[in-house]
Design a protein around this motif. Structure first.
Motif, mmCIF file in Angstrom:
data_model
loop_
_atom_site.group_PDB
_atom_site.id
_atom_site.type_symbol
_atom_site.label_atom_id
_atom_site.label_comp_id
_atom_site.label_asym_id
_atom_site.label_seq_id
_atom_site.Cartn_x
_atom_site.Cartn_y
_atom_site.Cartn_z
ATOM 1 N N CYS A 19 1.137 -1.254 0.082
ATOM 2 C CA CYS A 19 0.089 -0.262 0.132
ATOM 3 C C CYS A 19 0.529 1.252 -0.403
ATOM 4 O O CYS A 19 0.488 2.099 -1.200
ATOM 5 C CB CYS A 19 -1.127 -0.011 1.083
ATOM 6 S SG CYS A 19 -2.166 -1.140 1.026
ATOM 7 N N ALA A 60 1.089 3.998 -2.723
ATOM 8 C CA ALA A 60 1.872 5.405 -3.072
ATOM 9 C C ALA A 60 2.612 6.513 -3.289
ATOM 10 O O ALA A 60 2.165 7.479 -4.036
ATOM 11 C CB ALA A 60 0.912 5.841 -1.099
ATOM 12 N N SER A 118 1.737 6.186 -7.446
ATOM 13 C CA SER A 118 1.763 7.204 -7.757
ATOM 14 C C SER A 118 1.546 8.363 -8.545
ATOM 15 O O SER A 118 1.259 8.767 -9.300
ATOM 16 C CB SER A 118 0.080 7.864 -6.020
ATOM 17 O OG SER A 118 1.854 8.641 -5.563
ATOM 18 N N SER A 141 -4.967 4.755 -7.998
ATOM 19 C CA SER A 141 -4.891 4.472 -6.039
ATOM 20 C C SER A 141 -6.687 5.291 -6.381
ATOM 21 O O SER A 141 -7.131 6.051 -6.475
ATOM 22 C CB SER A 141 -4.123 4.865 -5.418
ATOM 23 O OG SER A 141 -4.071 7.057 -5.699
ATOM 24 N N GLY A 159 -6.980 7.351 -3.720
ATOM 25 C CA GLY A 159 -7.230 8.899 -3.475
ATOM 26 C C GLY A 159 -7.074 9.346 -5.042
ATOM 27 O O GLY A 159 -8.083 10.756 -5.318
ATOM 28 N N VAL A 198 -8.320 6.709 3.528
ATOM 29 C CA VAL A 198 -7.908 8.112 2.492
ATOM 30 C C VAL A 198 -7.138 8.877 2.947
ATOM 31 O O VAL A 198 -5.179 8.598 3.429
ATOM 32 C CB VAL A 198 -8.800 8.383 1.842
ATOM 33 C CG1 VAL A 198 -7.656 8.953 0.499
ATOM 34 C CG2 VAL A 198 -9.677 7.969 0.628
ATOM 35 N N GLY A 257 -3.425 9.275 1.228
ATOM 36 C CA GLY A 257 -3.854 9.391 -0.269
ATOM 37 C C GLY A 257 -4.349 11.227 -0.734
ATOM 38 O O GLY A 257 -4.380 10.850 -2.024
#
Length: 239
Positions: free
Chosen positions: A9, A13, A16, A29, A31, A58, A62
């Motif tokens: 995870c 992130a 991203s 993702s 978010g 989130v 996020g």
């Protein structure tokens, strides 16, 4: 397995801002999908970032990567890149902190009232039990432990869970707010750094969380090896 999932995870992130989301949002993702949907609805970027950070699960972890995608930070350079990152950071911290005082002040009376109903009791029993499991290790250090707990940008931590944990530990409003605020600030720095570093951030996050996963596995194995010894000692006849 949970530690590995958490590591993935955080790596996602960190990545991203490197992977440009497709128009359909298939590879974005949660978010990012929220951010793209809200932006398409005509909301300003600042409102979108702030709003995403207020949401449970989130939260800031996020909002920061999603903000870097919305503002196309990877394509910026120099002062413009720094200014955009600072802006995203400030909006994410402010959004993440917005629900915290309401949780601290209202969770007690609201939960007591709703627990009179079967559905409410089931939900809050689950919520409080889950939070106690996640926050058991921070009770020894109270405010400092709460800061560290909130600062780790993982799905099981953050301002929302930190506020519930502070309520269950009986921390004062002032201490809880200060601890959570410091944790959110640190979490924002971590997420901003990882987002700006791109692939390097993913590698660092992966190594750090792999070390945590191995440490947790080692402690679990040590605990399993100690149980038979303790059981054997308890079965010894008294002389």
């Amino acid at each position: 397995m949970r530690a590995i999932w958490l590591a993935l995870c955080l790596v996602c992130a960190a990545l991203s801002t490197e992977a440009a989301p497709s128009p359909s949002g298939e590879h974005a993702s949660i978010g990012e999908r929220l951010a793209l949907g809200l932006e398409e609805a005509g909301l300003p970027e600042e409102v979108v970032i702030f709003g995403i950070a207020t949401l449970p699960i989130v939260e800031l972890r996020g909002a920061v990567p999603a903000g870097h995608v919305l503002m196309d930070v990877p394509s910026l350079a120099g002062p413009a890149r720094a200014a955009a990152s600072v802006k995203i950071y400030a909006l994410s911290v402010a959004g993440n902190m917005l629900p915290v005082p309401f949780i601290l002040l209202l969770l007690g009376p609201v939960s007591r009232w709703l627990m009179r109903f079967p559905a409410g009791k089931t939900f809050f029993d689950w919520l409080f039990a889950r939070t106690r499991r996640k926050s058991a290790s921070i009770e020894k250090y109270e405010t400092l432990g709460l800061t560290v707990f909130v600062s780790i940008p993982l799905p099981v931590t953050g301002g929302w869970t930190g506020a519930v944990a502070a309520f269950l530990m009986g921390l004062s409003f002032r201490h809880a707010m200060l601890s959570i605020f410091l944790g959110v600030l640190i979490s924002g720095i971590i997420m901003t750094t990882l987002s700006l570093m791109g692939w390097w951030g993913a590698v660092i996050a992966g190594i750090a969380l792999l070390a945590l996963a191995l440490g947790a596995l080692r402690r679990k194995l040590n605990g399993l090896s100690e149980k038979p010894e303790q059981a054997g000692e308890s079965e010894r006849p008294e002389t």
